[in-house]
Every structure is written in C-alpha cells, then in structure tokens.
Design a protein around this motif. Structure first.
Motif, PDB file in Angstrom:
ATOM      1  N   SER A 262     -17.290  16.547 -46.186  1.00 13.97           N
ATOM      2  CA  SER A 262     -17.746  15.911 -44.957  1.00 13.97           C
ATOM      3  C   SER A 262     -16.590  15.231 -44.231  1.00 13.97           C
ATOM      4  O   SER A 262     -15.843  14.462 -44.826  1.00 13.97           O
ATOM      5  N   ASN A 263     -16.456  15.523 -42.949  1.00 11.10           N
ATOM      6  CA  ASN A 263     -15.452  14.828 -42.150  1.00 11.10           C
ATOM      7  C   ASN A 263     -15.702  13.335 -42.145  1.00 11.10           C
ATOM      8  O   ASN A 263     -14.773  12.534 -42.225  1.00 11.10           O
ATOM      9  N   ILE A 264     -16.960  12.960 -42.007  1.00 14.73           N
ATOM     10  CA  ILE A 264     -17.300  11.552 -41.871  1.00 14.73           C
ATOM     11  C   ILE A 264     -17.007  10.777 -43.144  1.00 14.73           C
ATOM     12  O   ILE A 264     -16.380   9.717 -43.113  1.00 14.73           O
ATOM     13  N   THR A 265     -17.412  11.299 -44.289  1.00 17.57           N
ATOM     14  CA  THR A 265     -17.200  10.576 -45.545  1.00 17.57           C
ATOM     15  C   THR A 265     -15.813  10.803 -46.126  1.00 17.57           C
ATOM     16  O   THR A 265     -15.321   9.978 -46.891  1.00 17.57           O
ATOM     17  N   GLU A 266     -15.168  11.899 -45.774  1.00 17.38           N
ATOM     18  CA  GLU A 266     -13.869  12.206 -46.349  1.00 17.38           C
ATOM     19  C   GLU A 266     -12.702  11.797 -45.467  1.00 17.38           C
ATOM     20  O   GLU A 266     -11.605  11.576 -45.957  1.00 17.38           O
ATOM     21  N   ILE A 267     -12.892  11.700 -44.144  1.00 17.78           N
ATOM     22  CA  ILE A 267     -11.795  11.343 -43.249  1.00 17.78           C
ATOM     23  C   ILE A 267     -12.015   9.971 -42.638  1.00 17.78           C
ATOM     24  O   ILE A 267     -11.154   9.100 -42.726  1.00 17.78           O
ATOM     25  N   LEU A 268     -13.174   9.733 -42.034  1.00 19.13           N
ATOM     26  CA  LEU A 268     -13.436   8.440 -41.417  1.00 19.13           C
ATOM     27  C   LEU A 268     -13.510   7.310 -42.442  1.00 19.13           C
ATOM     28  O   LEU A 268     -13.308   6.149 -42.101  1.00 19.13           O
ATOM     29  N   SER A 269     -13.808   7.655 -43.687  1.00 16.30           N
ATOM     30  CA  SER A 269     -13.919   6.607 -44.712  1.00 16.30           C
ATOM     31  C   SER A 269     -12.562   6.107 -45.177  1.00 16.30           C
ATOM     32  O   SER A 269     -12.469   5.077 -45.841  1.00 16.30           O
ATOM     33  N   GLY A 270     -11.487   6.819 -44.822  1.00 17.89           N
ATOM     34  CA  GLY A 270     -10.151   6.351 -45.153  1.00 17.89           C
ATOM     35  C   GLY A 270      -9.581   6.937 -46.423  1.00 17.89           C
ATOM     36  O   GLY A 270     -10.049   7.964 -46.929  1.00 17.89           O
TER      37      GLY A 270
ATOM     38  N   CYS B 210     -18.576  12.056 -33.228  1.00 18.64           N
ATOM     39  CA  CYS B 210     -19.434  11.905 -34.404  1.00 18.64           C
ATOM     40  C   CYS B 210     -20.628  12.860 -34.352  1.00 18.64           C
ATOM     41  O   CYS B 210     -21.055  13.397 -35.376  1.00 18.64           O
ATOM     42  N   VAL B 211     -21.177  13.055 -33.147  1.00 19.99           N
ATOM     43  CA  VAL B 211     -22.298  13.985 -32.983  1.00 19.99           C
ATOM     44  C   VAL B 211     -21.864  15.410 -33.331  1.00 19.99           C
ATOM     45  O   VAL B 211     -22.585  16.151 -34.011  1.00 19.99           O
ATOM     46  N   ILE B 212     -20.659  15.778 -32.888  1.00 17.26           N
ATOM     47  CA  ILE B 212     -20.143  17.124 -33.198  1.00 17.26           C
ATOM     48  C   ILE B 212     -19.955  17.269 -34.695  1.00 17.26           C
ATOM     49  O   ILE B 212     -20.377  18.269 -35.300  1.00 17.26           O
TER      50      ILE B 212
ATOM     51  N   GLY C 225     -25.468  21.223 -44.620  1.00 14.79           N
ATOM     52  CA  GLY C 225     -26.286  20.447 -45.548  1.00 14.79           C
ATOM     53  C   GLY C 225     -25.545  19.350 -46.273  1.00 14.79           C
ATOM     54  O   GLY C 225     -25.875  19.025 -47.416  1.00 14.79           O
ATOM     55  N   ILE C 226     -24.518  18.738 -45.616  1.00 15.26           N
ATOM     56  CA  ILE C 226     -23.732  17.720 -46.301  1.00 15.26           C
ATOM     57  C   ILE C 226     -23.788  16.374 -45.589  1.00 15.26           C
ATOM     58  O   ILE C 226     -22.974  15.502 -45.837  1.00 15.26           O
ATOM     59  N   PHE C 227     -24.738  16.216 -44.679  1.00 23.13           N
ATOM     60  CA  PHE C 227     -24.884  14.928 -43.987  1.00 23.13           C
ATOM     61  C   PHE C 227     -25.669  13.978 -44.886  1.00 23.13           C
ATOM     62  O   PHE C 227     -26.743  14.314 -45.379  1.00 23.13           O
ATOM     63  N   THR C 228     -25.132  12.785 -45.148  1.00 22.78           N
ATOM     64  CA  THR C 228     -25.762  11.823 -46.047  1.00 22.78           C
ATOM     65  C   THR C 228     -26.003  10.499 -45.337  1.00 22.78           C
ATOM     66  O   THR C 228     -25.443  10.227 -44.273  1.00 22.78           O
ATOM     67  N   ASN C 229     -26.811   9.632 -45.953  1.00 17.96           N
ATOM     68  CA  ASN C 229     -27.088   8.313 -45.383  1.00 17.96           C
ATOM     69  C   ASN C 229     -25.842   7.434 -45.350  1.00 17.96           C
ATOM     70  O   ASN C 229     -25.727   6.531 -44.521  1.00 17.96           O
ATOM     71  N   GLU C 230     -24.903   7.700 -46.260  1.00 22.15           N
ATOM     72  CA  GLU C 230     -23.667   6.915 -46.299  1.00 22.15           C
ATOM     73  C   GLU C 230     -22.849   7.104 -45.026  1.00 22.15           C
ATOM     74  O   GLU C 230     -22.039   6.244 -44.663  1.00 22.15           O
TER      75      GLU C 230
ATOM     76  N   ILE D 110     -23.660   6.818 -41.980  1.00 24.26           N
ATOM     77  CA  ILE D 110     -23.917   5.782 -40.983  1.00 24.26           C
ATOM     78  C   ILE D 110     -23.040   4.563 -41.252  1.00 24.26           C
ATOM     79  O   ILE D 110     -22.422   4.006 -40.332  1.00 24.26           O
ATOM     80  N   ALA D 111     -22.958   4.146 -42.508  1.00 26.57           N
ATOM     81  CA  ALA D 111     -22.136   2.990 -42.868  1.00 26.57           C
ATOM     82  C   ALA D 111     -20.664   3.269 -42.593  1.00 26.57           C
ATOM     83  O   ALA D 111     -19.939   2.399 -42.091  1.00 26.57           O
ATOM     84  N   VAL D 112     -20.216   4.476 -42.914  1.00 26.51           N
ATOM     85  CA  VAL D 112     -18.820   4.862 -42.678  1.00 26.51           C
ATOM     86  C   VAL D 112     -18.505   4.805 -41.185  1.00 26.51           C
ATOM     87  O   VAL D 112     -17.456   4.295 -40.774  1.00 26.51           O
ATOM     88  N   ILE D 113     -19.403   5.328 -40.367  1.00 24.76           N
ATOM     89  CA  ILE D 113     -19.209   5.336 -38.907  1.00 24.76           C
ATOM     90  C   ILE D 113     -19.108   3.914 -38.363  1.00 24.76           C
ATOM     91  O   ILE D 113     -18.230   3.613 -37.548  1.00 24.76           O
TER      92      ILE D 113
END
Length: 239
Positions: free
Chosen positions: A36-44, A115-117, A126-131, A133-136
C-alpha cells in the motif's frame, strides 16, 4: 457545492491536476502495486535499529518536495500581486487570514486528490485498510506544519530557498532520530509516532505541531503591526 467549484476554478488549475495525477501514479510504482502506498510510503520510515535508509528517505522527502512545489508556485504568483491586492482590504489581518486559510485549503485539495487516486488503486487490489485513515491524518498534519512555515516565510523573507531548507531539516531530523533513538523527532512518520508505539508522547508531538502552525500565523500579524512587513512589501515593489 458551488463555492467549492469556484474555489477549484480559481486555485487549482489544469497543471496542478496533471501534476497530481502524474505524481500519484509515479509514487504508486514505488510499491510495485503490491504494498500500500498509504501505509508503506505515507507512514514514513521505520527507525528501529541504527541503519539510515537512504532510498526510503529520498522517497519521503520527494513527497514533501511535490507539495512544496505546488504551494510555492501559488505563493510566488500571489507575492507578485501582493501590493495591489492589499489595497482591496481595509486591514492587513483580514487579507492574511484569508490568504493563510486559502493556501491550506489548496494544499488539502491537492493532497486529498492524490490520496483518492492511491485509495482507488488500493481498493482494486484489495489492500485498503482502516489504518490508512490514521496514516493520512498524521502525514497531512505534518505537511500542514511545513506549509504554514512556507506561507509565513514567503511573506517575511520573500526567498525561494525556504523549501530547500525545510527538506534538509526534515532529512536531518530523520538522521538524528535514528542515531540517537529519538523517534518522536520524526512525528510525521506514523510508522514511528503512532500512539500505540509512543503513547502520550505522540499526542504531545502532534499538539506541538498545531502550536507551530498557530505561531506561524500569529508571527506574520505581529510583524505587520510592528511595521517590519510593511517596509518589506514596499521594498519588494520598488525592486
């Protein structure tokens, strides 16, 4: 809804939209469409251990560099018209409040589009998780701090080197956090500063970030009242 459309027309041009699309797709390629870009990149970057991760650090700084580029482009345009725009407002504080909020809204819209993209691509895999939102939220708060510094710095110093200084400072915070095992220094990285890892220290770090944003806003107003910024605006116009 109409006011949102008008705002987008005025502050988000076609070049911004194209840049966000290219940026989002490019960063998506970093994860190989597996993680996931969001959990793997935005999370640091995880600072567990004493090894400084150069490539992940470069990716982390690139995220900020993109948003800095978009906002600085708008700030530069607004700066050129500053003297004329101020005549339309009775008080400097009225203009400054509107300018400060508008730039943050523009940054939010650019960020949320990316983030929407990312979220759409992750839903398909199928890799979008509830976590996510917190990362964003954590990343956006940290980004907003630097955007506040950019907005204030553009008025106070009128220099183009501020984004470079912020990127260097962000990189140095990561290096120091690794060398001295101080994860709270990289409070924009959810991987290191989530509440379940740092507890109340994480909350304190986020409160400090909010205070920095407030200080940036209040500092400009105070300097204008003291007459310093008025001289700077006049000097800039003469040049």
């Amino acid at each position: 809804m109409k006011s949102v459309y008008i705002f987008i027309q005025k502050y988000i041009d076609i070049w911004d939209a194209l840049a966000v699309i290219c940026y989002s797709v490019f960063t998506w390629c970093w994860s190989g469409q597996v993680k996931s870009n969001i959990t793997e990149i935005l999370s640091g970057i995880s600072t567990e251990g004493s090894v400084i991760e150069i490539v992940p650090l470069g990716k982390w700084l690139f995220l900020f560099a993109f948003y800095f580029f978009i906002i600085c482009r708008k700030l530069s345009k607004n700066r050129r018209m500053l003297t004329f725009v101020l005549y339309r407002y009775r008080y400097f504080e009225t203009w400054w409040r509107r300018h400060f909020i508008t730039m943050h809204i523009a940054n939010f819209m650019i960020f949320i589009i990316s983030c929407v993209i990312w979220g759409t691509l992750e839903l398909f895999n199928g890799i979008f998780t509830n976590e996510n939102i917190a990362v964003i939220l954590v990343f956006f708060l940290h980004l907003s701090v630097w955007i506040s510094v950019l907005i204030a710095g553009n008025i106070i110093f009128n220099t183009k080197i501020t984004p470079c200084i912020l990127l260097i400072f962000e990189g140095m915070l990561y290096i120091v956090s690794v060398n001295f095992n101080l994860p709270f220094l990289v409070c924009g990285m959810y991987a290191n500063c989530s509440y379940h890892k740092l507890g109340i220290i994480a909350v304190v770090a986020y409160v400090i970030e909010i205070l920095i944003m407030a200080i940036c806003y209040l500092t400009v107003s105070k300097l204008w009242k003291l007459g310093y910024l008025e001289r700077k605006v006049v000097e800039c116009q003469v040049q």
